[in-house]
Design a protein around this motif. Sequence first.
Motif, PDB file in Angstrom:
ATOM      1  N   ARG A   1       0.976  -1.213   0.126  1.00  0.00           N
ATOM      2  CA  ARG A   1       0.103  -0.166   0.038  1.00  0.00           C
ATOM      3  C   ARG A   1       0.863   1.122   0.037  1.00  0.00           C
ATOM      4  O   ARG A   1       1.991   1.365   0.767  1.00  0.00           O
ATOM      5  CB  ARG A   1      -0.812  -0.058   1.226  1.00  0.00           C
ATOM      6  CG  ARG A   1      -1.892  -1.353   1.386  1.00  0.00           C
ATOM      7  CD  ARG A   1      -2.733  -1.259   0.413  1.00  0.00           C
ATOM      8  NE  ARG A   1      -3.734  -0.077  -0.012  1.00  0.00           N
ATOM      9  CZ  ARG A   1      -4.532  -0.098  -0.971  1.00  0.00           C
ATOM     10  NH1 ARG A   1      -4.385  -1.029  -1.946  1.00  0.00           N
ATOM     11  NH2 ARG A   1      -5.200   1.084  -1.372  1.00  0.00           N
ATOM     12  N   LEU A   2       0.618   2.216  -0.796  1.00  0.00           N
ATOM     13  CA  LEU A   2       1.453   3.546  -0.986  1.00  0.00           C
ATOM     14  C   LEU A   2       0.855   4.379   0.414  1.00  0.00           C
ATOM     15  O   LEU A   2      -0.356   4.410   0.706  1.00  0.00           O
ATOM     16  CB  LEU A   2       0.951   4.252  -2.113  1.00  0.00           C
ATOM     17  CG  LEU A   2       1.544   3.731  -3.404  1.00  0.00           C
ATOM     18  CD1 LEU A   2       0.885   4.514  -4.562  1.00  0.00           C
ATOM     19  CD2 LEU A   2       2.969   3.555  -3.532  1.00  0.00           C
ATOM     20  N   THR A   3       1.831   5.161   0.911  1.00  0.00           N
ATOM     21  CA  THR A   3       1.482   6.083   2.019  1.00  0.00           C
ATOM     22  C   THR A   3       0.891   7.333   1.456  1.00  0.00           C
ATOM     23  O   THR A   3       0.656   7.407   0.080  1.00  0.00           O
ATOM     24  CB  THR A   3       2.915   6.515   2.719  1.00  0.00           C
ATOM     25  OG1 THR A   3       3.852   7.181   1.778  1.00  0.00           O
ATOM     26  CG2 THR A   3       3.490   5.291   3.257  1.00  0.00           C
ATOM     27  N   ASP A   4       0.339   8.087   2.200  1.00  0.00           N
ATOM     28  CA  ASP A   4      -0.288   9.236   1.687  1.00  0.00           C
ATOM     29  C   ASP A   4       0.574  10.233   1.001  1.00  0.00           C
ATOM     30  O   ASP A   4       0.272  10.618  -0.083  1.00  0.00           O
ATOM     31  CB  ASP A   4      -0.894  10.327   2.965  1.00  0.00           C
ATOM     32  CG  ASP A   4      -2.143   9.444   3.522  1.00  0.00           C
ATOM     33  OD1 ASP A   4      -2.792   8.754   2.620  1.00  0.00           O
ATOM     34  OD2 ASP A   4      -2.511   9.875   4.433  1.00  0.00           O
TER      35      ASP A   4
ATOM     36  N   LYS B   1       3.084  12.220  -4.232  1.00  0.00           N
ATOM     37  CA  LYS B   1       4.147  12.238  -5.135  1.00  0.00           C
ATOM     38  C   LYS B   1       3.630  11.773  -6.440  1.00  0.00           C
ATOM     39  O   LYS B   1       4.301  12.408  -7.565  1.00  0.00           O
ATOM     40  CB  LYS B   1       5.348  11.654  -4.439  1.00  0.00           C
ATOM     41  CG  LYS B   1       6.579  11.671  -5.431  1.00  0.00           C
ATOM     42  CD  LYS B   1       7.201  12.875  -5.410  1.00  0.00           C
ATOM     43  CE  LYS B   1       8.639  12.957  -5.844  1.00  0.00           C
ATOM     44  NZ  LYS B   1       9.311  14.213  -5.649  1.00  0.00           N
ATOM     45  N   LEU B   2       3.011  10.622  -6.617  1.00  0.00           N
ATOM     46  CA  LEU B   2       2.511  10.263  -7.562  1.00  0.00           C
ATOM     47  C   LEU B   2       1.778  10.985  -8.864  1.00  0.00           C
ATOM     48  O   LEU B   2       1.734  10.979  -9.965  1.00  0.00           O
ATOM     49  CB  LEU B   2       1.622   8.800  -7.268  1.00  0.00           C
ATOM     50  CG  LEU B   2       1.303   8.024  -8.366  1.00  0.00           C
ATOM     51  CD1 LEU B   2       2.622   7.403  -8.870  1.00  0.00           C
ATOM     52  CD2 LEU B   2       0.291   7.144  -7.854  1.00  0.00           C
ATOM     53  N   LYS B   3       1.150  12.219  -8.219  1.00  0.00           N
ATOM     54  CA  LYS B   3       0.428  13.089  -9.085  1.00  0.00           C
ATOM     55  C   LYS B   3       1.354  13.920  -9.990  1.00  0.00           C
ATOM     56  O   LYS B   3       1.047  14.423 -11.100  1.00  0.00           O
ATOM     57  CB  LYS B   3      -0.282  14.266  -8.298  1.00  0.00           C
ATOM     58  CG  LYS B   3      -1.185  13.697  -7.133  1.00  0.00           C
ATOM     59  CD  LYS B   3      -1.716  14.624  -6.472  1.00  0.00           C
ATOM     60  CE  LYS B   3      -2.997  14.249  -5.618  1.00  0.00           C
ATOM     61  NZ  LYS B   3      -3.552  15.365  -4.485  1.00  0.00           N
ATOM     62  N   PHE B   4       2.567  13.863  -9.523  1.00  0.00           N
ATOM     63  CA  PHE B   4       3.723  14.627 -10.661  1.00  0.00           C
ATOM     64  C   PHE B   4       4.639  13.703 -11.247  1.00  0.00           C
ATOM     65  O   PHE B   4       5.732  14.171 -11.644  1.00  0.00           O
ATOM     66  CB  PHE B   4       4.673  15.485  -9.385  1.00  0.00           C
ATOM     67  CG  PHE B   4       3.874  16.462  -8.451  1.00  0.00           C
ATOM     68  CD1 PHE B   4       3.154  17.503  -9.001  1.00  0.00           C
ATOM     69  CD2 PHE B   4       3.643  15.795  -7.238  1.00  0.00           C
ATOM     70  CE1 PHE B   4       2.518  18.196  -8.100  1.00  0.00           C
ATOM     71  CE2 PHE B   4       2.840  16.762  -6.187  1.00  0.00           C
ATOM     72  CZ  PHE B   4       2.396  17.987  -6.979  1.00  0.00           C
TER      73      PHE B   4
END
Length: 565
Positions: free
Chosen positions: A552-555, A560-563
């Motif tokens: 599971r990815l952290t918040d 960060k994934l948005k960029f």
Amino acid sequence: MRIYALLALLKLSAACSNILVTPGASVDGAPQIAYAADDGTVFGHLRHFPAGTNPPGTMMKVWDWDSGIYLGEVDDSGERYNVVGNMNEHGLIIGETTFGGLEQLSTQPGSKMDYGTLIWTTLSRVKTAREAIHTMYNLTQAYGYYSTGETFSIADTEEVWVMDFIGKGPGEKGAVFIARKIPNGMVCAHANQARIRTWDWSDTTNNIWAPDVVTFAKSKGLYKGTNADFSFSDIYDPVTFSGARLGEARAWSVLMSVAENRNFGNQYLDYAQGHNLTNRMPLFVTPYMKLSVNDTMWYMRTHFDDTWFDESKDVGAGAFHARYRERPLVWEHEGKQYVNERTIGVQQTGWNFVAHSRGSYLPKEVGPVIWFAVDDTSTCVHFPAYANSKGVPSTWAAGTSGSATEFVLRSAFWSFNLVANFAYFRWDPVFPAVQKKIVELESRYMTELAAMDSTLLNYIKNGQTEQAISAMTQFTISTGDGLVDEWVQFWMNLFVKYRDGFVTTPVAPVHPQDRPVPNCAEPGFDDAWRKRIVDEAGSKYIVWNATGPTGRLTDQDMHKLKFIK
């Protein structure tokens, strides 16, 4: 001097599928023949041979359709009928599938008549199916038969026939054959396997055969029994695993789908699988419903979906459940051979059609129509061409629409290949969009054809036949050219929407001065394919954090994934 072969532009298919619909099995009482010419070397285009009268001494040069080898010249003097595609002005239709047959009969040195030339020469010379059968035999008696075994589908405005036909091999000119009239109300199908076995020798109304069809077999040591027990298919083209699995399975698919006997599929499944070669299917079936031209078109688009042969659910179908596999049909692994299924809708189709001989209720000038298409039957659009037309669209014609080695964008063959090849690699999202467009266009053409029929009938009623011919020619040309232009635009739209794995849609501005970027959705793989990746790769791709492979990815990761694009 007429030239029927176009050398490198066209190689007539050696692997095809045919459906034959008799008048009593057709919604409007008019026969139908459906045909797909399936060979990767074929450049699909629409042929036109104009009507006329050739003076005595006129000769026709002949090239073999399969190889482009020059075979010589044959006489071409006399009256000739207008031919558009595989249909002439009188509503005569001829299609084929190649079954090959015994290897010892596959060549006939010195012969000049191959099966492609045989089809179009016959179409240009006779009016009826019975005349066609005799003409095809007589032409090979006169000039020899260059090709291997063929099953011909032959229909006129009243009758539908199937003919198994094979050359005599070296040392003797000509061919032997058996032709059977399909009983009215029945549907037949064939695909690369001779299908006629025995027949009633006392019934010369519904059966026509070469005088030496049995004695020739005996002279070659192929048969010793009686005429009544003689089976053309078993002697001249004995069924094998490949003949059943890669040929007859397509006929099984059609007959199973239409048969009044709803257990047909189960009854002959082991034969279509190639597992029980003694469980031969009947030549024809009674359909549970009468077929429209639209029905026949869609039966020619099938891929064994939801049958034992369905290829869309195993790993070979890829992430998007493609209905096609990489060639060749037979492949090897660790010393054992395996097959890819041979579906009716297939990527290597050059051209295909559903010809509709509507002579029972329309005058001969208006009745014969061939719904013609190029490339894969499952991704193509058929357009209606009147068989009395004096021309064909330039975007579909030889010499003006490219070739098998020359790409032209405004070309029927190449524009349909663009869409089909785009769909093959993202089948799940793209293929439904293609089918939706097919339905839209073919529905429109059916409406437009009915309106044009009415216009033409008025011309004929008023004695204005020439005006009728001119109008139908313009209709054929404008409809075909218009389809290509619309299909090129459709390909552009598909490419924009489904590029790079996205599903791209425009976004409406909130305010008049906004310039919003499109929405590029990322559908990715379905869950079944994701499971395959995990099962094969294990924990290689699992998400980690400071405590290990948590999955599971952290918040902060999500932010960060948005960029990261």
